[in-house]
Design an enzyme around this catalytic site. Structure first.
Site, PDB file in Angstrom:
ATOM      1  NE  ARG A  45      -2.863  -0.975   3.576  1.00 48.01           N
ATOM      2  CZ  ARG A  45      -3.113  -2.110   3.700  1.00 48.01           C
ATOM      3  NH1 ARG A  45      -3.870  -2.954   3.149  1.00 48.01           N
ATOM      4  NH2 ARG A  45      -2.820  -2.625   5.054  1.00 48.01           N
ATOM      5  NE  ARG A  46       1.667   3.302   5.046  1.00 46.28           N
ATOM      6  CZ  ARG A  46       0.524   2.643   5.274  1.00 46.28           C
ATOM      7  NH1 ARG A  46      -0.403   3.037   4.790  1.00 46.28           N
ATOM      8  NH2 ARG A  46       0.843   1.701   6.420  1.00 46.28           N
ATOM      9  CD  GLU A 127      12.062 -24.355   7.340  1.00 46.69           C
ATOM     10  OE1 GLU A 127      12.474 -25.200   6.573  1.00 46.69           O
ATOM     11  OE2 GLU A 127      11.582 -24.348   8.515  1.00 46.69           O
ATOM     12  N   GLY A 132      10.086 -18.934  12.975  1.00 52.59           N
ATOM     13  CA  GLY A 132      10.928 -18.046  12.485  1.00 52.59           C
ATOM     14  C   GLY A 132      12.259 -18.606  12.026  1.00 52.59           C
ATOM     15  CB  ILE A 134      14.265 -22.820  14.067  1.00 49.79           C
ATOM     16  CG1 ILE A 134      14.674 -21.803  15.233  1.00 49.79           C
ATOM     17  CG2 ILE A 134      14.914 -24.163  14.234  1.00 49.79           C
ATOM     18  CD1 ILE A 134      13.915 -22.359  16.768  1.00 49.79           C
ATOM     19  CE  LYS A 203       4.563 -19.421  15.308  1.00 51.16           C
ATOM     20  NZ  LYS A 203       4.896 -18.707  16.309  1.00 51.16           N
ATOM     21  N   GLY A 300      10.706 -11.816  14.187  1.00 54.16           N
ATOM     22  CA  GLY A 300      11.398 -10.711  13.859  1.00 54.16           C
ATOM     23  C   GLY A 300      11.866 -10.780  12.362  1.00 54.16           C
TER      24      GLY A 300
HETATM   25  N1  HSE Z   1       3.539 -13.846  17.539  1.00 55.88           N
HETATM   26  C1  HSE Z   1       4.648 -14.707  17.139  1.00 55.88           C
HETATM   27  C2  HSE Z   1       5.374 -15.192  18.567  1.00 55.88           C
HETATM   28  C3  HSE Z   1       5.289 -14.455  16.147  1.00 55.88           C
HETATM   29  O1  HSE Z   1       5.432 -14.610  19.271  1.00 55.88           O
HETATM   30  O2  HSE Z   1       6.096 -16.264  18.488  1.00 55.88           O
HETATM   31  C4  HSE Z   1       6.155 -15.458  15.260  1.00 55.88           C
HETATM   32  O3  HSE Z   1       5.144 -15.988  14.722  1.00 55.88           O
END
Ligand code: HSE
Length: 435
Positions: A45-46, A127, A132, A134, A203, A300
């Site tokens: 959008r931006r 993945e 994240g 890993i 997950k 992150g």
């Molecule tokens: N809200 C998620 C956590 C972010 O705190 O692990 C990553 O999936």
């Protein structure tokens, strides 16, 4: 050199991180893929002044990326179910490989999306959707592919682990730590997804599907969050030699697969109990490998981008090798998935921690142990504290032997019905995590 042309939808934390990693590591990626991976189109959008967007087409409508014939691989980083699902289906229909970090989308709609991808002969990779940075999906799918997975257990929500760590180490209140997790950008847009275990369930659903070759079954994941954990439970657990962690657990049994997310007491000496703050870790026990452990940042910009780029690299390599789909995204082709049942929670077996508050009367211990004995549940450890000054209520904590959850539930009802018991008891499951 061949070129793999990438379109990124969403230029927030994860999309921006992906662009940054692709630009900063472009020569390493070229060497590893024998191709040039180029971002050619961004749907956002931006525009963001913090990125170098020169030579990249920018569209405010993300569907323009999915319909762009110059895009080979679409990266979806917008999150949520819609319009992400329609976008992914559109990209697949247009013959593009797709990479996503969207755990909700894969857990809840992955069966349909993967079927569409398989029919179209394209790849749908994710993945980054679990833990994240890993590379745990690849570890399960590839590195451990010679194993029958006995059990896996993971700290797969950083926000929940951060809250539990801060409550235990600094005596901070739950609400206060959650607010900090939101300010630091760890928490989901709706933080109940973190604290009620929904994010971890998304997950775990993906991990269990890969570990056991079963269809994604999000609705069958038993899910409990961390909001019921009190400081007094944390202290009792420590006194008994345990830490309370919020775990996603998948376990193979003779009757089917246990797939459950809940607060869990684990022995303080196991490595998983040392995983603190926002870090994630997944422990996987294979029949041949024995126990293995994977640790790293669970969220992150750059950690998540690291996993997204690994999927792009895999796609670039298989395109270079001349076939569109190399490894099935869930480890087996959909036609080869097994029909193993996911067990209802009542049929799962664990040891239990109980925190009971009772009137300080003679015979109370006898009454509690009688109920457990009649249920065939033995007590492995027990602590009773003196009543606080001015109170006639004594706190009791105990750890039981392994029992069927439905049997334990009946025993809990009977204990709570005893006249000496002054409030509902608190109980959490206990896992040994032994190899
Ligand atoms: N809200 C998620 C956590 C972010 O705190 O692990 C990553 O999936």
């Amino acid at each position: 050199m061949d070129i793999v042309r990438v379109g990124i939808c969403g230029l927030g934390t994860v999309g921006g991180g992906t662009l940054q990693v692709l630009q900063e590591s472009s020569s390493e990626i070229s060497a590893r893929t024998r191709t040039q991976v180029q971002v050619v189109h961004i749907g956002a959008r931006r525009e963001k002044p913090d990125y170098d967007l020169s030579g990249i087409r920018i569209s405010q409508d993300i569907f323009e990326v999915a319909n762009d014939p110059d895009v080979d691989v679409l990266v979806e980083t917008i999150g949520g179910i819609e319009p992400a699902k329609s976008l992914v289906l559109q990209a697949i229909a247009n013959g593009k490989d797709v990479v996503t970090a969207n755990k909700a989308l894969i857990a809840e709609h992955g069966n349909e999306l993967l079927e569409a991808a398989e029919k179209a002969g394209v790849t749908l990779s994710f993945e980054a959707a679990v833990a994240g940075a890993i590379p745990v999906i690849r570890a399960l799918r590839d590195g451990l592919s010679g194993n029958q997975i006995k059990e896996l257990a993971g700290i797969i929500n950083g926000t929940g682990n951060f809250i539990l760590t801060e409550m235990r180490d600094h005596g901070r209140a739950y609400e206060d730590v959650l607010q900090e997790a939101q300010e630091l950008g760890y928490a989901e847009a709706d933080p109940t997804f973190d604290v009620e275990g929904i994010d971890a369930a998304h997950k775990l659903c993906i991990l269990a599907s890969i570990a056991y070759g079963i269809p994604l079954a999000f609705d069958e994941v038993y899910t409990e969050g961390i909001s019921k954990i009190q400081k007094s439970d944390v202290l009792f657990a420590e006194e008994l030699g345990y830490r309370i962690k919020h775990l996603g657990i998948a376990k193979r049994t003779d009757k089917g697969i246990e797939v459950r997310v809940h607060p869990t007491l684990i022995p303080e000496e196991v490595l998983l109990s040392k995983v603190e703050g926002v870090m994630n870790a997944v422990w996987i026990d294979g029949d041949a490998s024995g126990p293995t452990l994977y640790y790293g940042a669970g969220a992150g910009a750059l950690p998540t981008a690291s996993s997204i780029v690994s999927d792009i690299v895999e796609i670039a390599r298989s395109r270079q090798a001349g076939f569109a789909v190399s490894v099935p995204p869930l480890g087996v082709d959909l036609a080869n998935q097994k029909n193993l049942p996911v067990l209802p929670i009542g049929e799962c077996k664990t040891a239990f921690f109980m925190h009971i508050t009772a009137a300080n009367k003679s015979g109370v211990m006898l009454a509690i142990t009688k109920v457990l004995t009649e249920a065939g549940v033995s007590i492995d450890a027990m602590i009773q504290k003196e009543a606080e000054p001015g109170s006639n209520h004594v706190p009791i904590a105990l750890v039981t032997s392994v029992a069927l959850e439905s049997v334990l539930n009946s025993a809990v009802e009977k204990i709570e019905a005893l006249e000496e018991i002054v409030k509902p008891l608190v109980r959490f499951r206990v896992e040994a995590l032994e190899a």
